[in-house]
Structures are given as structure tokens and as C-alpha cells.
Design a protein around this motif. Structure first.
Motif, PDB file in Angstrom:
ATOM      1  N   LEU A  63       3.153  21.417  -1.028  1.00 37.66           N
ATOM      2  CA  LEU A  63       4.205  20.668  -0.339  1.00 37.66           C
ATOM      3  C   LEU A  63       5.596  21.198  -0.649  1.00 37.66           C
ATOM      4  CD1 LEU A  63       2.892  17.009  -0.645  1.00 37.66           C
ATOM      5  CD2 LEU A  63       2.602  18.628   1.226  1.00 37.66           C
ATOM      6  N   ASN A  64       5.678  22.271  -1.438  1.00 33.36           N
ATOM      7  CA  ASN A  64       6.947  22.934  -1.743  1.00 33.36           C
ATOM      8  C   ASN A  64       7.953  21.974  -2.372  1.00 33.36           C
ATOM      9  OD1 ASN A  64       8.599  25.229  -1.814  1.00 33.36           O
ATOM     10  ND2 ASN A  64       9.582  24.688   0.116  1.00 33.36           N
ATOM     11  N   VAL A  65       7.517  21.150  -3.313  1.00 27.20           N
ATOM     12  CA  VAL A  65       8.385  20.139  -3.906  1.00 27.20           C
ATOM     13  C   VAL A  65       9.061  20.665  -5.167  1.00 27.20           C
ATOM     14  CG1 VAL A  65       7.040  18.221  -3.004  1.00 27.20           C
ATOM     15  CG2 VAL A  65       6.535  19.099  -5.264  1.00 27.20           C
ATOM     16  N   SER A  66      10.156  20.017  -5.507  1.00 27.46           N
ATOM     17  CA  SER A  66      10.844  20.259  -6.772  1.00 27.46           C
ATOM     18  C   SER A  66      10.902  18.924  -7.511  1.00 27.46           C
ATOM     19  CB  SER A  66      12.259  20.795  -6.521  1.00 27.46           C
ATOM     20  OG  SER A  66      13.036  19.820  -5.879  1.00 27.46           O
ATOM     21  N   MET A  67      11.476  18.916  -8.684  1.00 30.64           N
ATOM     22  CA  MET A  67      11.516  17.681  -9.471  1.00 30.64           C
ATOM     23  C   MET A  67      12.346  16.604  -8.781  1.00 30.64           C
ATOM     24  SD  MET A  67      10.057  16.609 -12.045  1.00 30.64           S
ATOM     25  CE  MET A  67      10.048  14.981 -12.714  1.00 30.64           C
ATOM     26  N   ILE A  68      13.367  16.983  -8.030  1.00 35.86           N
ATOM     27  CA  ILE A  68      14.164  15.976  -7.327  1.00 35.86           C
ATOM     28  C   ILE A  68      13.320  15.280  -6.259  1.00 35.86           C
ATOM     29  CG2 ILE A  68      15.182  17.565  -5.654  1.00 35.86           C
ATOM     30  CD1 ILE A  68      16.938  14.582  -7.288  1.00 35.86           C
ATOM     31  N   ASN A  69      12.387  16.008  -5.630  1.00 35.51           N
ATOM     32  CA  ASN A  69      11.473  15.379  -4.676  1.00 35.51           C
ATOM     33  C   ASN A  69      10.627  14.317  -5.366  1.00 35.51           C
ATOM     34  OD1 ASN A  69      12.047  18.155  -3.591  1.00 35.51           O
ATOM     35  ND2 ASN A  69      10.900  17.318  -1.870  1.00 35.51           N
ATOM     36  N   VAL A  70      10.152  14.648  -6.561  1.00 36.57           N
ATOM     37  CA  VAL A  70       9.320  13.713  -7.320  1.00 36.57           C
ATOM     38  C   VAL A  70      10.115  12.454  -7.644  1.00 36.57           C
ATOM     39  CG1 VAL A  70       8.122  13.364  -9.515  1.00 36.57           C
ATOM     40  CG2 VAL A  70       7.861  15.527  -8.280  1.00 36.57           C
ATOM     41  N   ILE A  71      11.325  12.622  -8.144  1.00 36.53           N
ATOM     42  CA  ILE A  71      12.158  11.480  -8.525  1.00 36.53           C
ATOM     43  C   ILE A  71      12.459  10.601  -7.317  1.00 36.53           C
ATOM     44  CG2 ILE A  71      14.437  10.812  -9.386  1.00 36.53           C
ATOM     45  CD1 ILE A  71      14.261  13.382 -11.170  1.00 36.53           C
ATOM     46  N   VAL A  72      12.870  11.207  -6.209  1.00 39.14           N
ATOM     47  CA  VAL A  72      13.211  10.441  -5.011  1.00 39.14           C
ATOM     48  C   VAL A  72      11.975   9.727  -4.466  1.00 39.14           C
ATOM     49  CG1 VAL A  72      13.949  10.661  -2.597  1.00 39.14           C
ATOM     50  CG2 VAL A  72      15.234  11.792  -4.410  1.00 39.14           C
ATOM     51  N   THR A  73      10.839  10.400  -4.453  1.00 36.63           N
ATOM     52  CA  THR A  73       9.616   9.784  -3.947  1.00 36.63           C
ATOM     53  C   THR A  73       9.215   8.580  -4.793  1.00 36.63           C
ATOM     54  OG1 THR A  73       8.863  11.904  -3.068  1.00 36.63           O
ATOM     55  CG2 THR A  73       7.196  10.211  -3.368  1.00 36.63           C
ATOM     56  N   ILE A  74       9.286   8.708  -6.097  1.00 41.29           N
ATOM     57  CA  ILE A  74       8.924   7.585  -6.968  1.00 41.29           C
ATOM     58  C   ILE A  74       9.930   6.442  -6.836  1.00 41.29           C
ATOM     59  CG2 ILE A  74       8.680   6.870  -9.386  1.00 41.29           C
ATOM     60  CD1 ILE A  74       7.349   9.576  -9.910  1.00 41.29           C
TER      61      ILE A  74
ATOM     62  N   VAL B 149       0.831  -1.201   0.000  1.00 41.51           N
ATOM     63  CA  VAL B 149       0.000   0.000   0.000  1.00 41.51           C
ATOM     64  C   VAL B 149       0.871   1.259   0.000  1.00 41.51           C
ATOM     65  CG1 VAL B 149      -1.650   1.337   1.365  1.00 41.51           C
ATOM     66  CG2 VAL B 149      -1.977  -1.119   1.069  1.00 41.51           C
ATOM     67  N   LEU B 150       1.891   1.290   0.858  1.00 40.99           N
ATOM     68  CA  LEU B 150       2.746   2.480   0.934  1.00 40.99           C
ATOM     69  C   LEU B 150       3.604   2.644  -0.319  1.00 40.99           C
ATOM     70  CD1 LEU B 150       3.843   2.505   4.682  1.00 40.99           C
ATOM     71  CD2 LEU B 150       2.118   3.913   3.546  1.00 40.99           C
ATOM     72  N   GLY B 151       4.013   1.546  -0.940  1.00 35.19           N
ATOM     73  CA  GLY B 151       4.780   1.641  -2.185  1.00 35.19           C
ATOM     74  C   GLY B 151       3.957   2.283  -3.291  1.00 35.19           C
ATOM     75  N   TRP B 152       2.722   1.792  -3.459  1.00 33.68           N
ATOM     76  CA  TRP B 152       1.837   2.393  -4.458  1.00 33.68           C
ATOM     77  C   TRP B 152       1.514   3.831  -4.068  1.00 33.68           C
ATOM     78  CZ3 TRP B 152       1.559   0.868  -9.108  1.00 33.68           C
ATOM     79  CH2 TRP B 152       1.590  -0.486  -9.439  1.00 33.68           C
ATOM     80  N   GLY B 153       1.334   4.076  -2.764  1.00 33.85           N
ATOM     81  CA  GLY B 153       1.029   5.425  -2.298  1.00 33.85           C
ATOM     82  C   GLY B 153       2.142   6.414  -2.583  1.00 33.85           C
ATOM     83  N   LEU B 154       3.382   5.994  -2.364  1.00 34.43           N
ATOM     84  CA  LEU B 154       4.521   6.868  -2.650  1.00 34.43           C
ATOM     85  C   LEU B 154       4.636   7.159  -4.144  1.00 34.43           C
ATOM     86  CD1 LEU B 154       7.213   5.471  -0.212  1.00 34.43           C
ATOM     87  CD2 LEU B 154       6.352   7.810  -0.256  1.00 34.43           C
ATOM     88  N   CYS B 155       4.441   6.139  -4.959  1.00 33.51           N
ATOM     89  CA  CYS B 155       4.478   6.365  -6.412  1.00 33.51           C
ATOM     90  C   CYS B 155       3.369   7.325  -6.826  1.00 33.51           C
ATOM     91  CB  CYS B 155       4.345   5.045  -7.163  1.00 33.51           C
ATOM     92  SG  CYS B 155       5.781   3.973  -7.018  1.00 33.51           S
ATOM     93  N   GLY B 156       2.182   7.134  -6.285  1.00 40.99           N
ATOM     94  CA  GLY B 156       1.067   8.026  -6.590  1.00 40.99           C
ATOM     95  C   GLY B 156       1.302   9.436  -6.103  1.00 40.99           C
ATOM     96  N   LEU B 157       1.877   9.577  -4.905  1.00 36.16           N
ATOM     97  CA  LEU B 157       2.196  10.898  -4.375  1.00 36.16           C
ATOM     98  C   LEU B 157       3.194  11.608  -5.274  1.00 36.16           C
ATOM     99  CD1 LEU B 157       2.028  13.002  -2.053  1.00 36.16           C
ATOM    100  CD2 LEU B 157       3.927  11.770  -0.982  1.00 36.16           C
ATOM    101  N   GLY B 158       4.207  10.886  -5.720  1.00 33.96           N
ATOM    102  CA  GLY B 158       5.213  11.482  -6.610  1.00 33.96           C
ATOM    103  C   GLY B 158       4.611  11.989  -7.902  1.00 33.96           C
TER     104      GLY B 158
END
Length: 152
Positions: free
Chosen positions: A109-120, A86-95
Motif C-alpha cells: 500500500l506504499n504507506v509511511s509512518m504518518i499513514n499509520v498514525i493518521v489511519t489509527i 466495524v469501520l472504526g475497528w477496521g481502520l485501527c486494525g489496518l493501521g
């Protein structure tokens, strides 16, 4: 029906990697909370922690996800398997979701593209670890192996 291997011989290795992902998320969240303490909840400043941009909202979200992941890794067994799935899919979805709002005023959430990449990436590590984390008895594992390799 999905096939999740039972008692995979590398499940402890994958569980360790998921534990590292949970530790990183927890550290990022806790240090992010300390760094942004006193800021508005959805502050859009230039606070960076462990290579990622943050604000109090993002720090709380990542802290909660990281702690849940660490608790699941410590619990082990099929609890770990289901929670990490659940958390794996959730993190991918959040990214993916926050990527849609990076250059807008909706970037709460004040994110940048590096946040997206790391989260995914952390979501994919967690998801992969979950796929190989299912445990069962010897009879169930033997039946699952037979069903997986049955030539029909």
C-alpha cells in the motif's frame, strides 16, 4: 455485555466528527486515484496526497472506506452505530497491520509512518463516534440508564 449509551446528548457532535473523518478518507482516496492514475496497482513510488503516501491500491481502499463511512453517517441511527463500530475497528486494525510491513517489500500500500498514525487516529475518532451513536426509544434509554447506574 457492553454498555453503549442510548440517545447520548453529544451523539450529533460525534457523528459530525465521524463525517469529517469519512470526508477526509474519501478525498484522500479520490485525489490519490487521480494522482496515481496509470501507475501499477501496487506501485511503490513517491506519490503524496493530503500529507499521506499513496498508490492506486491504497487510494481504492481509502475511497471505499470513506464512502461507506459517509453513507453510514447520512443514514444515521443504529445503522450508523454498527457500521461506524466495524469501520472504526477496521481502520485501527489496518493501521497496525500496515505498520508491520513499512520497511519491507510487503508494503504493497506504499504507506509511511504518518499513514499509520493518521489511519489509527481516524479509526479511533470513528470508533468513539460509534460508541455514542446508538439510539433507542425513551423506555429503552431509561432502562439502560437504570441498569448502568444500578449499585449492585
Amino acid at each position: 455485555m457492553a454498555h453503549y449509551p442510548l440517545n447520548h446528548h453529544l451523539r450529533q457532535t460525534y457523528r459530525f466528527l465521524v463525517g469529517l473523518a469519512g470526508l477526509y478518507l474519501t478525498l484522500f482516496g479520490v485525489i490519490g486515484l487521480a494522482t496515481t492514475w496509470g501507475d501499477e496497482f501496487f506501485h511503490r513510488g513517491s506519490d503524496w496526497v493530503l500529507g499521506l503516501r499513496t498508490n492506486p491500491a491504497a487510494a481504492w481502499i481509502y475511497t471505499i472506506i470513506g464512502v461507506l463511512l459517509l453513507l453510514a453517517v447520512l443514514a444515521g441511527g443504529n445503522v450508523y452505530h454498527h457500521v461506524a463500530l466495524v469501520l472504526g475497528w477496521g481502520l485501527c486494525g489496518l493501521g497496525v497491520a500496515v505498520m508491520a510491513f513499512i520497511q519491507t517489500d510487503a508494503n504493497v500500500l506504499n504507506v509511511s509512518m504518518i499513514n499509520v498514525i493518521v489511519t489509527i487516529v481516524l479509526g479511533l475518532v470513528t470508533l468513539t463516534g460509534a460508541l455514542y451513536g446508538k439510539v433507542g426509544g425513551h423506555e429503552a434509554a431509561r432502562a439502560e440508564e437504570t441498569a448502568a447506574h444500578d449499585a449492585r
